[in-house]
Scaffold this motif. Structure first.
Motif, short mmCIF file in Angstrom:
data_model
loop_
_atom_site.label_atom_id
_atom_site.label_comp_id
_atom_site.label_asym_id
_atom_site.label_seq_id
_atom_site.Cartn_x
_atom_site.Cartn_y
_atom_site.Cartn_z
N CYS A 1 3.13 -3.72 3.24
CA CYS A 1 2.20 -4.60 3.54
C CYS A 1 2.50 -5.85 3.17
CB CYS A 1 1.10 -3.95 2.63
SG CYS A 1 -0.72 -4.89 2.74
N ASN B 1 0.19 -8.09 2.25
CA ASN B 1 -0.56 -8.32 1.25
C ASN B 1 -0.15 -8.05 -0.07
OD1 ASN B 1 -2.88 -9.59 0.34
ND2 ASN B 1 -4.32 -7.91 0.78
N CYS B 2 0.07 -6.76 0.17
CA CYS B 2 0.64 -6.11 -1.49
C CYS B 2 1.71 -5.72 -1.88
CB CYS B 2 -0.56 -4.90 -1.89
SG CYS B 2 -0.47 -3.49 -0.71
N CYS C 1 -3.96 -0.98 5.20
CA CYS C 1 -3.57 -1.26 3.73
C CYS C 1 -4.62 -2.32 3.49
CB CYS C 1 -2.33 -1.36 3.35
SG CYS C 1 -1.93 -1.23 1.60
N CYS C 2 -5.19 -2.43 2.22
CA CYS C 2 -5.86 -3.50 1.91
C CYS C 2 -6.99 -3.80 2.64
CB CYS C 2 -5.13 -4.83 1.59
SG CYS C 2 -3.55 -4.67 0.44
ZN LIG Z 1 -1.59 -3.68 1.07
#
Ligand SMILES: [Zn+2]
Length: 478
Positions: free
Chosen positions: A389, A391-392, A375-376
Motif C-alpha cells: 500500500c 499509503n501505509c 487498503c486505507c
Molecule cells: Zn494501506
C-alpha cells in the motif's frame, strides 16, 4: 448542575512514589525532569476531582479528565515561559463541557493525538474570554500548564483500553432529543457553513490519503494528508496538517465516525466544499449517541455494497452439499432475483446456466488492473499478486478483479459479473489456471485466453446469504 458520572479515580492512575534520599540528580532523574511524562510527580497538596463543567475561574487545586478534541503545536519562544521550546493548543472535553489548554513543553513535544484521554492537575483556571487565545463557542474556561517546570502542574495520557468508554457523549446531548446544531453534510456544504453558529456534522471516514510534504509560501515545510468524509447525503474532502495526520493513522475507512463541531469551510479546487479544521473545531472520534450508531451501520452496509473485492467468506455455505448433495436446483437469474427480494434472510445455494457475454482480460491487463484489493479505503490494482500500500506501506495480497468478466446472461436476465464474489476455487476452474499463473502470462497469451472464453456457456454453483450481500460463485462446471 450536570449529572455526576463515574470518572476514573485519580488513585487508580497515580501511584505515590517514595521520595529518594540524598542530593544530586541521577541520570534517570535528569531524564525524568526533561520528559514530564516519565517524571515522578509527588504533589504537596490535595487536588479536588472535578468535571470540566464544574471548574470555575480562579485559584484552586483541581484535577479533571477529558478527551483531546483538537490539538495543534507551535514551536517557538514564549515571553511568559522562556524555558519552553513550544506549546500545544488543546481542547479537552468530557461529556458535559470543554476547556481549552495551552500546554508548554521544554524540549520535546507531547505525543498527543485526537481522541486521547488525559488527566490534568492544575492550581489555576482562567476565564477563556479574558485570555489572548481565540474564543471558542462553548469553551468558557482555559488553563495554562507547564508540567516539569511548574511543580503544581501535571498531565497524564491514558493508553489503557479500560478507559475507552469514558467521555464519549457529545456536548449538549440529551437522550431522546436530537443533537442541537447537527446537520447533514449536504446541507452544511450547500448553506450551513454560512453564518450558522454551533454547527455539527457527523461523518464517516471514506479514505485516508498518503502523507505529503509541501513548502508553504513562507518557505516552511509542512506535512499534510487528505481524507474523504461521507454521510448518507454527500462527500467532502478534509485536509489534515501536522499532528492530526498521526491521529488519522488509527482511523478506519468505512468504520471510524467523527462528530465535527464548528468545522471550517473552504471552497475546494474542484468547486466542491472542503471541510477544514480550525482552532475552534472539535472532533469527537466514535462518539456514543444514536445518530453515530446509525451512521456506523449505514457505512458498514455501503462498504459491503461498494467494495470491489470483498474477501470470500469461509463457512457460510456447504460447498460439498451444493455441488453433490440431493437438493441441487437449477435457477434462472430471474428466479434468483425474486428469491433474494422476497426472502433475503434465506441462505441458499443452487446452479445457474449462463453465457459469458464479454471478457475484459486484455483491457485489465493493459491497465495493470488484473488483480485488486483494498487498503486505507482506496482500491489498489496490479497485474501481480503482491504489492504494498503506497499509503501505509502494508504488504498486500491481491485477488482477481471480478471485472475481468463482463455480463453473464441466461434466457431470463443478465447480471454484471463484477458484482459477483468468486471463490479462489471457482476462479481456478473458470480460467483453468491459478491467479499466479495468470499474472505470469504475456499479452498474446492473455488475448488468446480472452478469445477462448467469450460466449462460453457454463453451469455456476452459486450461494446467497444476506450477511455477504452479493451472489457468490462457489464453483463451476462446463
Ligand atoms: Zn494501506
Amino acid at each position: 448542575m450536570a449529572p455526576t458520572q463515574a470518572y476514573p479515580s485519580i488513585q487508580a492512575f497515580y501511584k505515590r512514589e517514595v521520595p529518594t534520599q540524598g542530593d544530586g540528580f541521577t541520570e534517570g532523574e535528569l531524564a525524568d525532569a526533561l520528559d514530564p511524562l516519565n517524571r515522578k510527580w509527588d504533589p504537596e497538596r490535595e487536588y479536588e476531582e472535578s468535571g470540566i463543567a464544574e471548574l470555575v475561574p480562579g485559584p484552586k487545586a483541581v484535577t479533571f479528565v477529558g478527551r483531546v478534541v483538537n490539538v495543534s503545536t507551535v514551536w517557538g519562544r514564549s515571553q511568559k515561559q522562556p524555558k519552553a521550546a513550544g506549546w500545544h493548543y488543546l481542547i479537552l472535553k468530557d461529556d458535559f463541557a470543554a476547556i481549552s489548554i495551552k500546554l508548554y513543553f521544554s524540549r520535546k513535544e507531547y505525543p498527543l493525538k485526537l481522541g486521547q484521554l488525559l488527566t490534568i492537575w492544575t492550581v489555576f483556571i482562567s476565564d477563556a474570554s479574558k485570555t489572548d487565545t481565540t474564543v471558542i463557542p462553548s469553551v468558557l474556561i482555559y488553563a495554562n500548564l507547564f508540567p516539569g517546570r511548574v511543580t503544581s502542574d501535571h498531565i497524564m495520557i491514558h493508553t489503557n483500553s479500560s478507559t475507552d468508554e469514558i467521555c464519549r457523549a457529545p456536548l449538549d446531548y440529551h437522550k431522546d432529543r436530537a443533537l442541537p446544531g447537527l446537520m447533514t453534510l449536504d446541507s452544511y456544504i450547500r448553506s450551513g457553513h454560512d453564518g450558522v453558529a454551533g454547527v455539527k456534522i457527523l461523518v464517516c471516514i471514506k479514505s485516508i490519503g498518503a502523507r505529503k510534504r509541501i513548502t508553504t509560501k513562507k518557505g516552511a515545510e509542512r506535512d499534510l494528508a487528505e481524507i474523504i468524509l461521507f454521510d448518507h447525503t454527500s462527500e467532502a474532502r478534509c485536509t489534515l496538517w501536522g499532528e492530526l495526520i498521526d491521529s488519522a493513522k488509527d482511523w478506519q475507512p468505512g468504520k471510524t465516525i467523527l462528530l465535527i463541531s464548528n468545522p471550517g469551510y473552504r471552497v475546494g479546487y474542484s468547486g466542491k466544499g472542503n471541510i477544514g479544521i480550525q482552532h475552534s473545531t472539535m472532533i469527537d472520534i466514535n462518539p456514543e449517541f444514536p445518530d453515530a450508531h446509525w451512521l456506523k451501520k449505514y457505512a458498514a452496509g455501503l462498504t459491503k455494497k461498494e467494495s470491489l473485492c470483498l474477501e470470500f467468506p469461509e463457512d457460510v455455505w456447504d460447498i460439498e452439499a451444493a455441488e453433490h448433495g440431493i437438493y441441487r436446483n437449477l435457477y434462472t437469474l430471474a428466479e434468483i432475483d425474486e428469491w433474494v427480494r422476497s426472502e433475503p434472510r434465506q441462505v441458499f445455494t443452487g446452479y445457474i446456466n449462463v453465457t459469458i457475454m464479454e471478457m475484459s482480460l486484455v483491457l485489465h491487463h493493459r491497465r495493470n488492473m488484473l488483480m485488486c484489493t483494498e487498503c486505507c479505503g482506496i482500491p489498489i490494482y496490479a497485474n501481480t499478486l503482491h504489492t504494498t500500500c503506497l499509503n501505509c506501506s502494508k504488504p498486500l495480497t491481491l485477488s482477481l478483479n471480478p471485472k475481468i468478466i463482463g455480463t453473464l446472461l441466461d434466457e431470463t436476465g443478465s447480471i454484471a459479473a463484477g458484482k459477483l464474489l468468486w471463490s479462489a476455487r471457482a476462479w481456478e476452474q473458470l480460467l483453468g489456471r491459478t491467479p499466479a499463473q495468470l499474472s505470469d502470462m504475456k499479452g498474446e497469451e492473455i488475448r488468446a485466453l480472452e478469445q477462448r472464453m467469450g460466449f462460453l456457456r457454463m453451469h455456476l454453483v452459486f450461494g446467497w446469504a444476506e450477511s455477504v450481500g452479493r451472489l457468490a460463485v462457489l464453483g463451476m462446471c462446463m
